[in-house]
Write an enzyme that holds these catalytic residues in place. Structure first.
Site, mmCIF file in Angstrom:
data_model
loop_
_atom_site.group_PDB
_atom_site.id
_atom_site.type_symbol
_atom_site.label_atom_id
_atom_site.label_comp_id
_atom_site.label_asym_id
_atom_site.label_seq_id
_atom_site.Cartn_x
_atom_site.Cartn_y
_atom_site.Cartn_z
ATOM 1 N N ALA A 86 40.994 54.958 0.615
ATOM 2 C CA ALA A 86 40.693 56.345 -0.296
ATOM 3 C C ALA A 86 42.192 56.121 -1.900
ATOM 4 C CB ALA A 86 41.265 56.932 0.384
ATOM 5 N N GLN A 197 40.019 62.327 5.286
ATOM 6 C CA GLN A 197 40.269 62.890 7.106
ATOM 7 C C GLN A 197 40.075 63.364 6.987
ATOM 8 O OE1 GLN A 197 43.000 62.487 8.209
ATOM 9 N NE2 GLN A 197 44.599 61.718 6.794
ATOM 10 N N SER A 217 38.100 56.766 3.512
ATOM 11 C CA SER A 217 38.760 55.149 4.163
ATOM 12 C C SER A 217 38.679 55.118 5.203
ATOM 13 C CB SER A 217 40.729 55.873 3.839
ATOM 14 O OG SER A 217 40.781 54.786 4.301
ATOM 15 N N CYS A 343 60.541 60.252 2.478
ATOM 16 C CA CYS A 343 62.265 59.223 2.879
ATOM 17 C C CYS A 343 62.225 57.904 1.165
ATOM 18 C CB CYS A 343 62.090 58.526 3.775
ATOM 19 S SG CYS A 343 64.136 57.802 3.592
HETATM 20 N N1 PMP Z 1 44.038 60.784 0.935
HETATM 21 C C1 PMP Z 1 43.871 61.642 2.166
HETATM 22 C C2 PMP Z 1 43.576 62.686 2.363
HETATM 23 C C3 PMP Z 1 44.898 60.383 3.052
HETATM 24 O O1 PMP Z 1 45.356 60.819 4.631
HETATM 25 C C4 PMP Z 1 45.158 59.479 2.544
HETATM 26 C C5 PMP Z 1 45.767 58.980 3.812
HETATM 27 N N2 PMP Z 1 47.151 58.929 4.825
HETATM 28 C C6 PMP Z 1 45.057 58.803 1.911
HETATM 29 C C7 PMP Z 1 44.407 59.609 0.899
HETATM 30 C C8 PMP Z 1 44.571 57.274 1.251
HETATM 31 O O2 PMP Z 1 43.689 56.196 2.056
HETATM 32 P P1 PMP Z 1 44.096 55.332 2.469
HETATM 33 O O3 PMP Z 1 45.405 54.247 3.078
HETATM 34 O O4 PMP Z 1 42.846 54.723 2.958
HETATM 35 O O5 PMP Z 1 45.055 54.259 1.275
#
Ligand code: PMP
Length: 404
Positions: A86, A197, A217, A343
Protein backbone atom coordinates in the site's frame (compact mmCIF):
# COMPACT_ATOMS: atom_id res chain seq x y z
CA UNK A 1 -6.46 0.16 42.59
CA UNK A 2 -6.63 -3.30 44.15
CA UNK A 3 -5.12 -6.55 43.02
CA UNK A 4 -6.98 -7.94 40.02
CA UNK A 5 -9.45 -10.52 41.31
CA UNK A 6 -9.37 -13.38 38.92
CA UNK A 7 -11.69 -16.28 38.36
CA UNK A 8 -9.14 -19.11 38.59
CA UNK A 9 -10.72 -20.98 35.70
CA UNK A 10 -9.70 -18.12 33.43
CA UNK A 11 -6.03 -18.05 34.36
CA UNK A 12 -3.71 -18.93 31.51
CA UNK A 13 -2.90 -22.56 32.07
CA UNK A 14 -1.22 -24.28 29.17
CA UNK A 15 2.31 -23.02 28.63
CA UNK A 16 2.48 -21.36 25.24
CA UNK A 17 5.44 -21.21 22.92
CA UNK A 18 4.45 -17.94 21.30
CA UNK A 19 2.64 -14.86 22.48
CA UNK A 20 -1.04 -14.45 21.65
CA UNK A 21 -0.80 -12.36 18.51
CA UNK A 22 -3.19 -9.39 18.55
CA UNK A 23 -1.11 -6.90 16.54
CA UNK A 24 -3.12 -7.58 13.40
CA UNK A 25 -3.31 -3.89 12.45
CA UNK A 26 0.44 -4.13 11.86
CA UNK A 27 0.31 -7.35 9.92
CA UNK A 28 -1.97 -10.37 9.79
CA UNK A 29 -0.85 -14.01 9.82
CA UNK A 30 -0.60 -15.62 6.42
CA UNK A 31 -3.54 -17.92 5.60
CA UNK A 32 -2.41 -21.54 5.09
CA UNK A 33 -4.19 -21.55 1.71
CA UNK A 34 -2.13 -18.50 0.73
CA UNK A 35 1.15 -20.11 1.82
CA UNK A 36 0.26 -23.13 -0.32
CA UNK A 37 -0.60 -20.98 -3.34
CA UNK A 38 2.79 -19.25 -3.05
CA UNK A 39 4.72 -22.52 -2.82
CA UNK A 40 2.74 -23.99 -5.73
CA UNK A 41 3.42 -20.99 -7.93
CA UNK A 42 7.11 -21.05 -6.93
CA UNK A 43 7.45 -24.76 -7.70
CA UNK A 44 8.23 -23.98 -11.33
CA UNK A 45 10.20 -21.13 -12.90
CA UNK A 46 8.60 -18.66 -15.26
CA UNK A 47 8.64 -14.97 -16.10
CA UNK A 48 5.18 -13.71 -17.05
CA UNK A 49 6.74 -11.91 -20.06
CA UNK A 50 8.57 -14.96 -21.48
CA UNK A 51 7.42 -16.27 -24.87
CA UNK A 52 7.11 -19.97 -24.01
CA UNK A 53 5.00 -22.46 -22.07
CA UNK A 54 6.51 -21.65 -18.69
CA UNK A 55 6.10 -17.94 -19.32
CA UNK A 56 2.48 -18.54 -20.29
CA UNK A 57 1.94 -20.44 -17.02
CA UNK A 58 3.33 -17.50 -15.04
CA UNK A 59 1.24 -15.06 -17.06
CA UNK A 60 -1.89 -17.12 -16.39
CA UNK A 61 -1.19 -17.13 -12.63
CA UNK A 62 -0.83 -13.34 -12.66
CA UNK A 63 -4.00 -12.92 -14.73
CA UNK A 64 -6.02 -15.14 -12.40
CA UNK A 65 -4.82 -13.24 -9.33
CA UNK A 66 -5.61 -9.92 -11.01
CA UNK A 67 -9.15 -11.16 -11.60
CA UNK A 68 -9.49 -12.31 -7.97
CA UNK A 69 -8.32 -8.95 -6.62
CA UNK A 70 -10.58 -7.08 -9.05
CA UNK A 71 -13.59 -9.24 -8.08
CA UNK A 72 -13.02 -8.55 -4.38
CA UNK A 73 -13.51 -4.80 -4.88
CA UNK A 74 -15.87 -4.76 -7.86
CA UNK A 75 -13.26 -3.57 -10.38
CA UNK A 76 -12.32 -4.78 -13.85
CA UNK A 77 -9.03 -6.74 -14.06
CA UNK A 78 -7.42 -4.09 -16.29
CA UNK A 79 -8.02 -1.53 -13.52
CA UNK A 80 -5.71 -3.40 -11.10
CA UNK A 81 -1.96 -2.72 -10.93
CA UNK A 82 0.21 -4.83 -8.63
CA UNK A 83 2.62 -2.90 -6.42
CA UNK A 84 4.95 -3.80 -3.56
CA UNK A 85 2.26 -2.84 -1.05
CA UNK A 86 0.00 0.00 0.00
CA UNK A 87 2.93 2.38 0.56
CA UNK A 88 3.88 2.21 -3.10
CA UNK A 89 0.22 2.31 -4.18
CA UNK A 90 -0.37 5.48 -2.15
CA UNK A 91 2.79 7.10 -3.52
CA UNK A 92 1.83 6.19 -7.06
CA UNK A 93 -1.55 7.87 -6.72
CA UNK A 94 -0.48 10.99 -4.84
CA UNK A 95 2.67 11.72 -6.85
CA UNK A 96 1.50 10.17 -10.12
CA UNK A 97 -1.86 11.91 -10.33
CA UNK A 98 -0.29 15.27 -9.45
CA UNK A 99 2.34 14.82 -12.17
CA UNK A 100 -0.26 13.65 -14.69
CA UNK A 101 -2.35 16.74 -13.97
CA UNK A 102 0.63 19.03 -14.48
CA UNK A 103 1.50 17.34 -17.78
CA UNK A 104 -2.12 17.39 -18.98
CA UNK A 105 -2.39 21.13 -18.30
CA UNK A 106 -4.99 20.68 -15.55
CA UNK A 107 -4.57 23.72 -13.35
CA UNK A 108 -6.03 22.37 -10.11
CA UNK A 109 -3.36 22.48 -7.41
CA UNK A 110 -5.23 21.57 -4.24
CA UNK A 111 -5.05 18.19 -2.50
CA UNK A 112 -7.33 17.44 0.43
CA UNK A 113 -6.44 14.69 2.92
CA UNK A 114 -7.59 13.65 6.34
CA UNK A 115 -5.16 14.30 9.17
CA UNK A 116 -5.41 10.64 10.21
CA UNK A 117 -3.98 9.25 6.95
CA UNK A 118 -1.09 6.80 7.00
CA UNK A 119 2.33 8.37 6.55
CA UNK A 120 2.55 6.80 3.09
CA UNK A 121 -0.17 9.30 2.07
CA UNK A 122 0.95 12.25 4.21
CA UNK A 123 4.62 12.07 3.19
CA UNK A 124 4.16 12.12 -0.62
CA UNK A 125 1.59 14.90 -0.15
CA UNK A 126 4.19 16.90 1.79
CA UNK A 127 6.59 16.41 -1.14
CA UNK A 128 3.95 17.88 -3.45
CA UNK A 129 3.87 21.06 -1.37
CA UNK A 130 7.36 21.70 -2.69
CA UNK A 131 6.05 21.31 -6.24
CA UNK A 132 3.42 24.04 -6.07
CA UNK A 133 0.51 22.07 -4.62
CA UNK A 134 -1.51 23.20 -1.64
CA UNK A 135 -2.24 20.35 0.79
CA UNK A 136 -5.14 20.73 3.18
CA UNK A 137 -5.45 18.38 6.16
CA UNK A 138 -9.00 17.87 7.37
CA UNK A 139 -9.22 16.96 11.07
CA UNK A 140 -10.97 13.98 12.58
CA UNK A 141 -13.29 14.19 15.56
CA UNK A 142 -12.47 12.66 18.94
CA UNK A 143 -13.89 9.28 17.88
CA UNK A 144 -11.57 9.06 14.88
CA UNK A 145 -13.98 9.95 12.07
CA UNK A 146 -13.17 12.70 9.57
CA UNK A 147 -14.99 15.98 10.15
CA UNK A 148 -17.30 16.08 7.14
CA UNK A 149 -18.19 19.77 7.53
CA UNK A 150 -14.51 20.65 7.42
CA UNK A 151 -14.07 18.39 4.39
CA UNK A 152 -16.98 20.03 2.58
CA UNK A 153 -15.49 23.45 3.34
CA UNK A 154 -12.04 22.41 2.11
CA UNK A 155 -13.06 20.87 -1.22
CA UNK A 156 -13.62 23.35 -4.05
CA UNK A 157 -13.21 23.65 -7.81
CA UNK A 158 -9.42 23.97 -7.38
CA UNK A 159 -9.25 20.51 -5.76
CA UNK A 160 -7.51 17.91 -7.87
CA UNK A 161 -7.60 15.00 -5.44
CA UNK A 162 -9.25 14.03 -2.18
CA UNK A 163 -7.60 11.15 -0.31
CA UNK A 164 -9.28 9.61 2.72
CA UNK A 165 -8.64 6.12 4.06
CA UNK A 166 -11.34 3.47 4.34
CA UNK A 167 -10.47 2.41 7.89
CA UNK A 168 -7.85 3.79 10.21
CA UNK A 169 -4.93 1.59 11.21
CA UNK A 170 -4.82 2.77 14.83
CA UNK A 171 -8.45 3.14 15.81
CA UNK A 172 -10.21 0.90 13.27
CA UNK A 173 -12.67 3.75 12.68
CA UNK A 174 -14.46 3.55 9.33
CA UNK A 175 -14.59 6.68 7.21
CA UNK A 176 -17.67 7.80 5.22
CA UNK A 177 -16.22 7.20 1.75
CA UNK A 178 -19.52 7.46 -0.15
CA UNK A 179 -20.29 10.86 1.38
CA UNK A 180 -16.76 11.99 0.57
CA UNK A 181 -17.20 10.94 -3.07
CA UNK A 182 -20.52 12.84 -3.19
CA UNK A 183 -18.78 16.06 -2.08
CA UNK A 184 -15.75 15.61 -4.36
CA UNK A 185 -17.71 14.67 -7.44
CA UNK A 186 -19.72 17.93 -7.28
CA UNK A 187 -16.52 19.81 -8.13
CA UNK A 188 -14.94 17.15 -10.33
CA UNK A 189 -12.18 16.21 -7.86
CA UNK A 190 -10.75 12.70 -8.01
CA UNK A 191 -11.07 10.51 -4.91
CA UNK A 192 -8.45 8.09 -3.64
CA UNK A 193 -8.97 5.82 -0.66
CA UNK A 194 -6.18 3.98 1.14
CA UNK A 195 -8.13 0.84 1.96
CA UNK A 196 -5.14 -1.19 3.21
CA UNK A 197 -6.98 -2.00 6.43
CA UNK A 198 -10.46 -2.35 4.99
CA UNK A 199 -10.13 -4.53 1.90
CA UNK A 200 -10.83 -8.18 2.65
CA UNK A 201 -12.42 -7.33 6.01
CA UNK A 202 -15.54 -5.47 4.92
CA UNK A 203 -17.23 -5.36 1.52
CA UNK A 204 -16.25 -2.49 -0.74
CA UNK A 205 -17.39 -1.95 -4.31
CA UNK A 206 -15.46 0.71 -6.18
CA UNK A 207 -18.24 1.24 -8.76
CA UNK A 208 -20.90 1.58 -6.11
CA UNK A 209 -18.73 4.00 -4.09
CA UNK A 210 -17.59 5.93 -7.12
CA UNK A 211 -13.94 5.95 -6.01
CA UNK A 212 -11.32 6.71 -8.67
CA UNK A 213 -8.31 5.13 -6.94
CA UNK A 214 -7.91 2.61 -4.12
CA UNK A 215 -4.84 1.10 -2.43
CA UNK A 216 -4.66 -2.31 -0.80
CA UNK A 217 -2.00 -4.44 0.86
CA UNK A 218 -1.49 -8.22 0.95
CA UNK A 219 -0.21 -8.52 4.49
CA UNK A 220 -3.22 -6.78 6.01
CA UNK A 221 -5.59 -9.39 4.56
CA UNK A 222 -3.88 -12.68 5.47
CA UNK A 223 -1.75 -12.50 2.33
CA UNK A 224 2.00 -12.11 1.83
CA UNK A 225 4.14 -9.10 2.69
CA UNK A 226 5.73 -7.25 -0.22
CA UNK A 227 2.71 -7.24 -2.49
CA UNK A 228 -0.28 -4.97 -2.83
CA UNK A 229 -2.31 -3.38 -5.54
CA UNK A 230 -3.80 -0.15 -6.69
CA UNK A 231 -7.15 0.22 -8.40
CA UNK A 232 -7.15 2.91 -11.08
CA UNK A 233 -10.60 3.52 -12.52
CA UNK A 234 -10.75 3.32 -16.30
CA UNK A 235 -12.49 6.70 -16.25
CA UNK A 236 -9.95 8.47 -14.01
CA UNK A 237 -6.79 10.36 -14.87
CA UNK A 238 -3.99 7.83 -15.36
CA UNK A 239 -1.17 8.58 -12.89
CA UNK A 240 2.36 9.00 -14.21
CA UNK A 241 4.62 6.09 -13.40
CA UNK A 242 7.16 6.54 -10.61
CA UNK A 243 9.63 4.06 -12.11
CA UNK A 244 10.76 3.33 -15.64
CA UNK A 245 11.90 0.10 -17.22
CA UNK A 246 10.34 -2.76 -19.16
CA UNK A 247 6.75 -2.37 -20.21
CA UNK A 248 5.18 -4.65 -17.60
CA UNK A 249 1.74 -3.67 -16.32
CA UNK A 250 1.38 -1.25 -19.27
CA UNK A 251 4.40 0.68 -18.00
CA UNK A 252 2.53 2.16 -15.03
CA UNK A 253 4.46 -0.17 -12.73
CA UNK A 254 7.31 -1.78 -14.65
CA UNK A 255 9.39 -4.62 -13.24
CA UNK A 256 9.13 -8.40 -13.40
CA UNK A 257 5.89 -9.43 -11.73
CA UNK A 258 6.63 -11.39 -8.52
CA UNK A 259 4.47 -14.31 -9.62
CA UNK A 260 4.41 -16.36 -6.36
CA UNK A 261 3.36 -13.52 -4.06
CA UNK A 262 0.91 -12.24 -6.67
CA UNK A 263 -0.60 -15.75 -6.58
CA UNK A 264 -0.69 -15.43 -2.78
CA UNK A 265 -2.49 -12.10 -2.96
CA UNK A 266 -5.01 -13.58 -5.40
CA UNK A 267 -5.68 -16.47 -3.05
CA UNK A 268 -6.01 -14.07 -0.09
CA UNK A 269 -8.59 -12.08 -2.07
CA UNK A 270 -10.55 -15.19 -3.03
CA UNK A 271 -10.53 -16.45 0.55
CA UNK A 272 -11.61 -13.08 1.92
CA UNK A 273 -14.52 -12.94 -0.51
CA UNK A 274 -15.64 -16.43 0.48
CA UNK A 275 -15.63 -15.88 4.26
CA UNK A 276 -15.95 -12.16 4.93
CA UNK A 277 -19.16 -12.41 6.96
CA UNK A 278 -17.78 -15.31 8.96
CA UNK A 279 -14.54 -13.46 9.73
CA UNK A 280 -16.39 -10.31 10.68
CA UNK A 281 -18.73 -12.15 13.06
CA UNK A 282 -15.78 -13.99 14.59
CA UNK A 283 -13.80 -10.76 15.11
CA UNK A 284 -16.80 -9.07 16.72
CA UNK A 285 -17.41 -12.01 19.05
CA UNK A 286 -13.79 -12.07 20.22
CA UNK A 287 -13.65 -8.30 20.67
CA UNK A 288 -16.80 -8.36 22.77
CA UNK A 289 -15.56 -11.31 24.80
CA UNK A 290 -12.26 -9.52 25.41
CA UNK A 291 -13.91 -6.24 26.38
CA UNK A 292 -16.37 -8.01 28.64
CA UNK A 293 -13.53 -9.72 30.50
CA UNK A 294 -11.28 -6.69 30.61
CA UNK A 295 -13.95 -4.32 31.91
CA UNK A 296 -14.96 -6.89 34.52
CA UNK A 297 -11.36 -6.95 35.75
CA UNK A 298 -10.45 -3.31 35.13
CA UNK A 299 -13.53 -1.16 34.83
CA UNK A 300 -11.87 2.09 33.85
CA UNK A 301 -10.57 1.33 30.37
CA UNK A 302 -12.14 3.50 27.69
CA UNK A 303 -12.85 2.66 24.03
CA UNK A 304 -11.74 5.76 22.22
CA UNK A 305 -13.89 5.26 19.13
CA UNK A 306 -16.97 5.19 21.39
CA UNK A 307 -19.97 4.35 19.19
CA UNK A 308 -18.33 5.03 15.82
CA UNK A 309 -18.32 2.15 13.38
CA UNK A 310 -15.06 0.23 13.40
CA UNK A 311 -13.53 -2.73 11.61
CA UNK A 312 -14.87 -5.93 13.17
CA UNK A 313 -12.43 -7.31 15.75
CA UNK A 314 -10.63 -4.06 16.46
CA UNK A 315 -10.34 -2.16 19.69
CA UNK A 316 -8.40 0.94 20.61
CA UNK A 317 -8.24 1.57 24.34
CA UNK A 318 -7.26 4.41 26.64
CA UNK A 319 -6.10 3.50 30.10
CA UNK A 320 -5.49 6.50 32.32
CA UNK A 321 -2.37 6.43 34.43
CA UNK A 322 -0.25 4.16 32.25
CA UNK A 323 2.19 4.58 29.41
CA UNK A 324 0.95 2.22 26.72
CA UNK A 325 4.46 1.51 25.40
CA UNK A 326 5.35 0.19 28.87
CA UNK A 327 2.30 -2.08 28.74
CA UNK A 328 3.31 -3.37 25.29
CA UNK A 329 6.77 -4.13 26.65
CA UNK A 330 5.83 -5.89 29.88
CA UNK A 331 3.28 -8.21 28.27
CA UNK A 332 5.26 -8.98 25.13
CA UNK A 333 6.21 -12.47 26.20
CA UNK A 334 2.52 -13.36 26.46
CA UNK A 335 0.64 -11.01 24.14
CA UNK A 336 1.69 -8.97 21.07
CA UNK A 337 -0.02 -5.59 20.81
CA UNK A 338 1.24 -2.17 19.77
CA UNK A 339 0.72 1.56 19.96
CA UNK A 340 0.87 4.14 17.19
CA UNK A 341 3.85 5.92 18.68
CA UNK A 342 6.86 6.53 16.49
CA UNK A 343 10.47 6.45 17.53
CA UNK A 344 12.67 9.09 15.89
CA UNK A 345 16.28 9.62 16.94
CA UNK A 346 15.69 7.73 20.18
CA UNK A 347 12.70 9.89 21.18
CA UNK A 348 9.20 8.44 21.34
CA UNK A 349 6.52 10.60 19.76
CA UNK A 350 2.81 9.91 20.28
CA UNK A 351 0.83 8.92 17.22
CA UNK A 352 -0.10 11.72 14.80
CA UNK A 353 -3.52 10.08 14.45
CA UNK A 354 -4.32 10.35 18.15
CA UNK A 355 -2.88 13.85 18.44
CA UNK A 356 -4.98 15.01 15.50
CA UNK A 357 -8.07 13.57 17.20
CA UNK A 358 -7.45 16.13 19.94
CA UNK A 359 -5.81 14.00 22.62
CA UNK A 360 -3.02 15.55 24.67
CA UNK A 361 0.45 13.97 24.48
CA UNK A 362 -0.04 12.36 27.88
CA UNK A 363 -3.40 10.84 26.94
CA UNK A 364 -2.18 9.77 23.48
CA UNK A 365 0.64 7.88 25.19
CA UNK A 366 -1.89 5.94 27.27
CA UNK A 367 -3.65 4.50 24.20
CA UNK A 368 -3.02 1.13 22.53
CA UNK A 369 -4.76 -0.94 19.90
CA UNK A 370 -5.41 -4.56 19.16
CA UNK A 371 -7.22 -6.57 16.59
CA UNK A 372 -8.73 -10.05 16.81
CA UNK A 373 -8.08 -11.83 13.55
CA UNK A 374 -9.56 -14.80 11.73
CA UNK A 375 -6.99 -16.98 13.51
CA UNK A 376 -7.52 -15.87 17.10
CA UNK A 377 -9.62 -18.02 19.40
CA UNK A 378 -12.06 -17.22 22.16
CA UNK A 379 -9.46 -18.49 24.62
CA UNK A 380 -7.02 -15.91 23.20
CA UNK A 381 -9.56 -13.20 23.99
CA UNK A 382 -10.10 -14.40 27.56
CA UNK A 383 -6.44 -14.99 28.32
CA UNK A 384 -5.26 -11.72 26.83
CA UNK A 385 -7.88 -9.80 28.84
CA UNK A 386 -6.50 -11.38 32.01
CA UNK A 387 -2.89 -10.66 31.05
CA UNK A 388 -3.67 -7.06 30.18
CA UNK A 389 -5.71 -6.47 33.32
CA UNK A 390 -2.89 -7.83 35.48
CA UNK A 391 -0.29 -5.71 33.68
CA UNK A 392 -2.42 -2.55 33.89
CA UNK A 393 -2.88 -3.12 37.58
CA UNK A 394 0.88 -3.55 37.97
CA UNK A 395 1.69 -0.36 36.02
CA UNK A 396 -0.73 1.66 38.07
CA UNK A 397 0.75 0.65 41.41
CA UNK A 398 2.32 3.66 43.13
CA UNK A 399 6.10 3.30 43.06
CA UNK A 400 7.48 1.71 46.20
CA UNK A 401 4.79 -0.97 46.38
CA UNK A 402 6.94 -3.58 44.75
CA UNK A 403 5.47 -7.00 44.34
CA UNK A 404 6.78 -9.54 46.78
N1 PMP B 1 -1.96 2.36 4.79
C1 PMP B 1 -2.43 1.86 5.93
C2 PMP B 1 -3.75 2.33 6.44
C3 PMP B 1 -1.70 0.91 6.64
O1 PMP B 1 -2.17 0.41 7.77
C4 PMP B 1 -0.45 0.49 6.12
C5 PMP B 1 0.40 -0.50 6.87
N2 PMP B 1 0.62 -0.17 8.20
C6 PMP B 1 -0.01 1.03 4.92
C7 PMP B 1 -0.79 1.97 4.28
C8 PMP B 1 1.29 0.59 4.29
O2 PMP B 1 1.10 -0.66 3.74
P1 PMP B 1 2.31 -1.57 3.23
O3 PMP B 1 2.92 -2.16 4.46
O4 PMP B 1 1.67 -2.58 2.35
O5 PMP B 1 3.25 -0.70 2.48
Amino acid sequence: MGEVMMDKSLRPTAPRNEPIYLDNFSTTPIAPEVAKAIVDAWSLPGNASSPHTMGARAEAIVAEARRDVADLIGAAPNEIVFTSGATEANNLILLGVAQAAVEAGINKRKIVLSSIEHKSVLAPAATLEGRGFEVILVPANDTGVIDMRALAAAVDDQTLLVSVMGANNETGALQPIKEIVAIASKVGAYVHSDCAQLVGKLPIDVLDCGIDYLSLSGHKMYGPMGIGAVFISASALMPKALAFGGGQQTGIRPGTEPVPIIAGLGMAARLAASRMDLDAAHGTLLRNTFLGELTRLNSDVEIITQNSETLPGTVCLKVDGIIADDLVEIIQRDVSISTGSACNSGQVFPSHVLMSMGFSQVIAKSIFRLYFSRYNSKQDAIESAFILARAIDHLRRPTGQARQ
